[in-house]
Design a protein around this motif. Structure first.
Motif: not given
Length: 118
Positions: A68-83
């Protein structure tokens, strides 16, 4: 109590079972389009059982994909919201996760030709 026989699915042969079609035997003509489609169906079912998915299919060719390809949009949001804490997980997934593709074709003699793609 019966023992269950374990089968290693990854090492399954991609050739049809013995006797399914014998290529090169004197007096036998090459398979027609319907027989080649049956050979391809058998090989595809073996690959699906070992974890591959069908991406596209034509009469005598099929493209299989695994991973499966990595969902980069989801991980970008999680990275921003988790500092930026989630960025470590995102980087690990981006490095480890791979998508494999293979194109399987049945030639005029009924043999399977495999081409790996990135």
């Amino acid at each position: 109590m019966r023992r269950r026989r374990t089968v290693c699915r990854e090492s399954a042969s991609i050739e049809p079972p013995p006797g399914y079609y014998i290529a090169g035997v004197a007096g036998r003509e090459p398979p027609d389009a319907a027989q080649r489609a049956l050979i391809l169906d058998w090989v595809v079912s073996q690959r699906i059982a070992s974890g591959w998915r069908v991406e596209s299919r034509s009469g005598s060719q099929v493209v299989l994909v695994r991973g499966q390809p990595v969902n980069h949009v989801l991980h970008a949001f999680l990275t921003v919201f988790s500092c930026l804490v989630w960025g470590v997980v995102w980087a690990g997934l981006a490095l480890v996760n791979r998508v494999e593709r293979e194109a399987l074709t049945v030639d005029a003699q009924g043999r399977i030709v495999t081409v790996s793609a990135p």
